[in-house]
Scaffold this motif. Structure first.
Motif, PDB file in Angstrom:
ATOM      1  N   ILE A  44     -70.304  11.175  -3.353  1.00 55.79           N
ATOM      2  CA  ILE A  44     -68.886  10.810  -3.492  1.00 55.79           C
ATOM      3  C   ILE A  44     -68.012  11.997  -3.096  1.00 55.79           C
ATOM      4  CG2 ILE A  44     -67.093  10.105  -5.119  1.00 55.79           C
ATOM      5  CD1 ILE A  44     -69.294   8.736  -6.774  1.00 55.79           C
ATOM      6  N   ASP A  47     -67.955  12.293   0.618  1.00 57.70           N
ATOM      7  CA  ASP A  47     -67.113  11.243   1.203  1.00 57.70           C
ATOM      8  C   ASP A  47     -65.633  11.604   1.069  1.00 57.70           C
ATOM      9  OD1 ASP A  47     -69.278   9.778   1.876  1.00 57.70           O
ATOM     10  OD2 ASP A  47     -69.124   8.342   0.226  1.00 57.70           O
ATOM     11  N   ILE A  48     -65.271  12.102  -0.090  1.00 55.64           N
ATOM     12  CA  ILE A  48     -63.868  12.436  -0.329  1.00 55.64           C
ATOM     13  C   ILE A  48     -63.449  13.635   0.524  1.00 55.64           C
ATOM     14  CG2 ILE A  48     -62.275  13.337  -2.091  1.00 55.64           C
ATOM     15  CD1 ILE A  48     -63.540  11.345  -4.035  1.00 55.64           C
ATOM     16  N   LEU A  50     -64.739  14.427   3.329  1.00 54.83           N
ATOM     17  CA  LEU A  50     -64.701  13.915   4.701  1.00 54.83           C
ATOM     18  C   LEU A  50     -63.376  13.213   4.980  1.00 54.83           C
ATOM     19  CD1 LEU A  50     -67.128  14.158   6.614  1.00 54.83           C
ATOM     20  CD2 LEU A  50     -67.550  11.748   6.257  1.00 54.83           C
ATOM     21  N   ARG A  51     -62.959  12.412   4.021  1.00 50.35           N
ATOM     22  CA  ARG A  51     -61.705  11.675   4.169  1.00 50.35           C
ATOM     23  C   ARG A  51     -60.520  12.645   4.184  1.00 50.35           C
ATOM     24  NH1 ARG A  51     -58.695   8.208   6.553  1.00 50.35           N
ATOM     25  NH2 ARG A  51     -57.040   7.330   5.276  1.00 50.35           N
ATOM     26  N   SER A  53     -60.596  15.677   5.195  1.00 49.92           N
ATOM     27  CA  SER A  53     -60.654  16.319   6.502  1.00 49.92           C
ATOM     28  C   SER A  53     -59.998  15.424   7.556  1.00 49.92           C
ATOM     29  CB  SER A  53     -62.118  16.576   6.839  1.00 49.92           C
ATOM     30  OG  SER A  53     -62.255  17.095   8.119  1.00 49.92           O
ATOM     31  N   GLU A  54     -60.276  14.143   7.451  1.00 49.00           N
ATOM     32  CA  GLU A  54     -59.717  13.184   8.394  1.00 49.00           C
ATOM     33  C   GLU A  54     -58.194  13.101   8.256  1.00 49.00           C
ATOM     34  OE1 GLU A  54     -62.310   9.480   9.444  1.00 49.00           O
ATOM     35  OE2 GLU A  54     -60.834   9.000   7.925  1.00 49.00           O
ATOM     36  N   LEU A  55     -57.741  13.095   7.010  1.00 49.20           N
ATOM     37  CA  LEU A  55     -56.291  13.056   6.764  1.00 49.20           C
ATOM     38  C   LEU A  55     -55.612  14.286   7.346  1.00 49.20           C
ATOM     39  CD1 LEU A  55     -56.123  11.749   3.082  1.00 49.20           C
ATOM     40  CD2 LEU A  55     -55.342  10.553   5.112  1.00 49.20           C
ATOM     41  N   GLN A  57     -56.678  15.987   9.882  1.00 47.24           N
ATOM     42  CA  GLN A  57     -56.687  15.798  11.339  1.00 47.24           C
ATOM     43  C   GLN A  57     -55.472  14.990  11.784  1.00 47.24           C
ATOM     44  OE1 GLN A  57     -58.917  16.408  14.047  1.00 47.24           O
ATOM     45  NE2 GLN A  57     -59.734  18.011  12.729  1.00 47.24           N
ATOM     46  N   ILE A  77     -52.227  10.539  -1.051  1.00 45.14           N
ATOM     47  CA  ILE A  77     -52.935   9.383  -0.495  1.00 45.14           C
ATOM     48  C   ILE A  77     -54.261   9.149  -1.228  1.00 45.14           C
ATOM     49  CG2 ILE A  77     -54.058   8.466   1.580  1.00 45.14           C
ATOM     50  CD1 ILE A  77     -51.948  10.047   3.204  1.00 45.14           C
ATOM     51  N   LEU A  78     -54.985  10.234  -1.451  1.00 45.76           N
ATOM     52  CA  LEU A  78     -56.297  10.093  -2.094  1.00 45.76           C
ATOM     53  C   LEU A  78     -56.189   9.826  -3.593  1.00 45.76           C
ATOM     54  CD1 LEU A  78     -58.391  12.801  -0.295  1.00 45.76           C
ATOM     55  CD2 LEU A  78     -59.097  10.452  -0.630  1.00 45.76           C
ATOM     56  N   GLY A  79     -55.179  10.410  -4.211  1.00 51.05           N
ATOM     57  CA  GLY A  79     -54.983  10.210  -5.644  1.00 51.05           C
ATOM     58  C   GLY A  79     -55.737  11.213  -6.483  1.00 51.05           C
ATOM     59  N   GLU A  83     -55.893   8.771 -11.522  1.00 56.50           N
ATOM     60  CA  GLU A  83     -55.432   7.565 -10.837  1.00 56.50           C
ATOM     61  C   GLU A  83     -56.579   6.730 -10.274  1.00 56.50           C
ATOM     62  OE1 GLU A  83     -51.152   8.802  -8.962  1.00 56.50           O
ATOM     63  OE2 GLU A  83     -52.924   9.817  -8.194  1.00 56.50           O
ATOM     64  N   PHE A  84     -57.781   7.336 -10.193  1.00 55.77           N
ATOM     65  CA  PHE A  84     -58.920   6.559  -9.699  1.00 55.77           C
ATOM     66  C   PHE A  84     -59.153   5.373 -10.628  1.00 55.77           C
ATOM     67  CE2 PHE A  84     -61.175  10.344  -7.466  1.00 55.77           C
ATOM     68  CZ  PHE A  84     -60.073  10.469  -6.645  1.00 55.77           C
ATOM     69  N   GLU A  87     -62.387   2.749 -12.093  1.00 59.28           N
ATOM     70  CA  GLU A  87     -63.510   2.912 -11.177  1.00 59.28           C
ATOM     71  C   GLU A  87     -64.050   4.328 -11.248  1.00 59.28           C
ATOM     72  OE1 GLU A  87     -66.418   2.059  -9.403  1.00 59.28           O
ATOM     73  OE2 GLU A  87     -65.047   0.381  -9.589  1.00 59.28           O
TER      74      GLU A  87
ATOM     75  N   LYS B  14     -61.085  -4.606 -11.424  1.00 53.00           N
ATOM     76  CA  LYS B  14     -62.335  -3.998 -10.993  1.00 53.00           C
ATOM     77  C   LYS B  14     -63.339  -5.014 -10.458  1.00 53.00           C
ATOM     78  CE  LYS B  14     -64.786  -1.655 -13.972  1.00 53.00           C
ATOM     79  NZ  LYS B  14     -65.022  -0.539 -14.865  1.00 53.00           N
ATOM     80  N   VAL B  47     -54.518   4.283  -4.849  1.00 56.79           N
ATOM     81  CA  VAL B  47     -54.981   5.524  -4.222  1.00 56.79           C
ATOM     82  C   VAL B  47     -56.363   5.315  -3.605  1.00 56.79           C
ATOM     83  CG1 VAL B  47     -53.639   7.064  -5.676  1.00 56.79           C
ATOM     84  CG2 VAL B  47     -55.907   6.352  -6.424  1.00 56.79           C
ATOM     85  N   GLU B  48     -56.620   6.059  -2.551  1.00 57.84           N
ATOM     86  CA  GLU B  48     -57.865   5.888  -1.807  1.00 57.84           C
ATOM     87  C   GLU B  48     -59.098   6.309  -2.597  1.00 57.84           C
ATOM     88  OE1 GLU B  48     -57.765   7.689   1.991  1.00 57.84           O
ATOM     89  OE2 GLU B  48     -56.119   6.438   2.692  1.00 57.84           O
ATOM     90  N   GLY B  49     -58.892   7.272  -3.475  1.00 59.80           N
ATOM     91  CA  GLY B  49     -60.006   7.818  -4.240  1.00 59.80           C
ATOM     92  C   GLY B  49     -60.779   6.761  -5.015  1.00 59.80           C
ATOM     93  N   THR B  50     -60.123   5.652  -5.303  1.00 59.81           N
ATOM     94  CA  THR B  50     -60.766   4.572  -6.049  1.00 59.81           C
ATOM     95  C   THR B  50     -61.948   3.982  -5.283  1.00 59.81           C
ATOM     96  OG1 THR B  50     -58.526   4.028  -6.720  1.00 59.81           O
ATOM     97  CG2 THR B  50     -60.227   2.484  -7.356  1.00 59.81           C
ATOM     98  N   TYR B  52     -64.119   5.305  -2.932  1.00 62.24           N
ATOM     99  CA  TYR B  52     -65.359   6.029  -2.638  1.00 62.24           C
ATOM    100  C   TYR B  52     -66.428   5.877  -3.713  1.00 62.24           C
ATOM    101  CZ  TYR B  52     -62.811   7.613   1.336  1.00 62.24           C
ATOM    102  OH  TYR B  52     -62.110   7.617   2.493  1.00 62.24           O
ATOM    103  N   PRO B  75     -64.190  14.141  12.184  1.00 66.54           N
ATOM    104  CA  PRO B  75     -65.597  14.230  11.802  1.00 66.54           C
ATOM    105  C   PRO B  75     -66.307  12.878  11.958  1.00 66.54           C
ATOM    106  CG  PRO B  75     -64.174  14.276   9.862  1.00 66.54           C
ATOM    107  CD  PRO B  75     -63.289  14.309  11.052  1.00 66.54           C
TER     108      PRO B  75
END
Lengths: 216, 112
Positions: A44, A47-48, A50-51, A53-55, A57, A77-79, A83-84, A87, B14, B47-50, B52, B75
């Protein structure tokens, strides 16, 4: 002028301002501790990253250096881990299992947050037994415990023996984690940082007061 | 313990989120940003973090799998696709969703 740091994020090199670097590090650490109970934590995290890094870019284009503003935009954007939301590790059907697993792993990754008794070296008269005991019992002012011991000394002297025994048996709170356990506060990065910060403040105050004494 | 509306909402969301993610991936091979875009449009995630940890969990449950693909702009990316097991899981969830939908409609509508 600012110092910059070279980092590797998701396999790509970036140049980042020092303050943004510290912030990014804290952010990633917070996520890591949020997922530390999940089996796929490392994946995880990757992945985060990586994302992220993409943001960067997408945001950077012609710009060369990641600033605090760029970083905050990406975090928006990622939070944040809070805020996750649901999940996280505490998903409905995983919860009891994963918790048990962590217990059976013999305390691995599992940080005990229970209260422990320590001698408090920051607030001591003799060896910090009273203030440690006060913290353990949840009494705000160690003075009451001290009075009890003094009164006990006159009532037969048992308190003296008890005090000596306690000062031998009870360990001194040496690390920041010890001090948190002494007060029964959960041991996490934020709390440890807070404790360390307080200590630094204390030291600088002591130095300042020494300085002013000399002048007089 | 106090019952918080946010918790209940999150719990509801969820289960539905799993269904939607599986459904999006079942259409074609996608990479997380595509999924995020769709979910954001639908206001299912903020948010995007949810996403992954969810993808990770579905992958570990053998409902999804991914392959690495080079990207022109950044990447390499993980492209997700659904497994046969995931396909079965999805259709079962879909049925449950429809049943629930009817059930909720019946038990909450006042003119029955």
């Amino acid at each position: 002028m600012k110092k910059v740091i070279n980092i590797n994020l998701g396999g790509l090199p970036y140049i980042i301002d020092e303050d943004a670097y510290v912030h990014l590090n804290d952010y990633l650490d917070a996520i890591r501790s949020h997922f530390s109970y999940s089996e796929g934590c490392e994946e995880i995290m990757y992945d985060i990253e990586l994302r992220m890094s993409e943001l960067f870019q997408e945001q950077m284009k012609a710009k060369q250096i990641i600033s605090m503003v760029d970083l905050e935009a990406a975090i928006e954007i990622l939070g944040t881990p809070e805020e996750f939301g649901a999940e996280s590790t505490n998903s409905m059907y995983e919860d009891p299992e994963t918790k048990n697993q962590n217990h059976t792993k013999g305390g691995y990754k599992y940080i005990k947050t229970g209260k422990k008794m320590f001698r408090n070296p920051d607030e001591k008269v003799v060896s910090g037994v009273c203030s440690g005991l006060a913290a353990y019992l949840g009494i705000d002012d160690p003075l009451w415990v001290r009075i009890l011991f003094v009164v006990g000394t006159f009532l037969g002297g048992f308190a003296v023996i008890a005090y000596i025994l306690l000062s031998i048996i009870v360990p001194k709170a040496k690390t920041a984690a010890d001090k948190l356990a002494m007060k029964g506060e959960p041991i996490n990065i934020e709390n440890i940082a807070k404790t360390v910060e307080n200590e630094i403040n204390d030291i600088s105050q002591t130095i300042a007061s020494l300085g002013s004494k000399k002048k007089v | 313990m106090e019952l918080k509306i946010e918790n209940t909402k999150a719990q509801m969301r969820k289960g539905v989120l799993e269904l939607c993610v599986l459904s999006i991936i079942s259409e074609k091979e996608v990479y997380p940003s595509d999924i995020i875009k769709k979910l954001k449009e639908a206001k299912l995630i903020v948010v995007e973090g949810t996403l992954y940890p969810l993808l990770n969990r579905l992958k570990n449950a053998d409902l999804l799998d991914y392959s690495w693909k080079e990207s022109l702009s950044g990447p390499p990316r993980k492209y997700y696709h659904i497994t046969p097991h995931g396909q079965g899981f999805l259709s079962e969830l879909m049925t449950t969703w429809e049943e629930l939908n009817t059930a909720v409609y019946r038990s909450t509508s006042k003119n029955q």
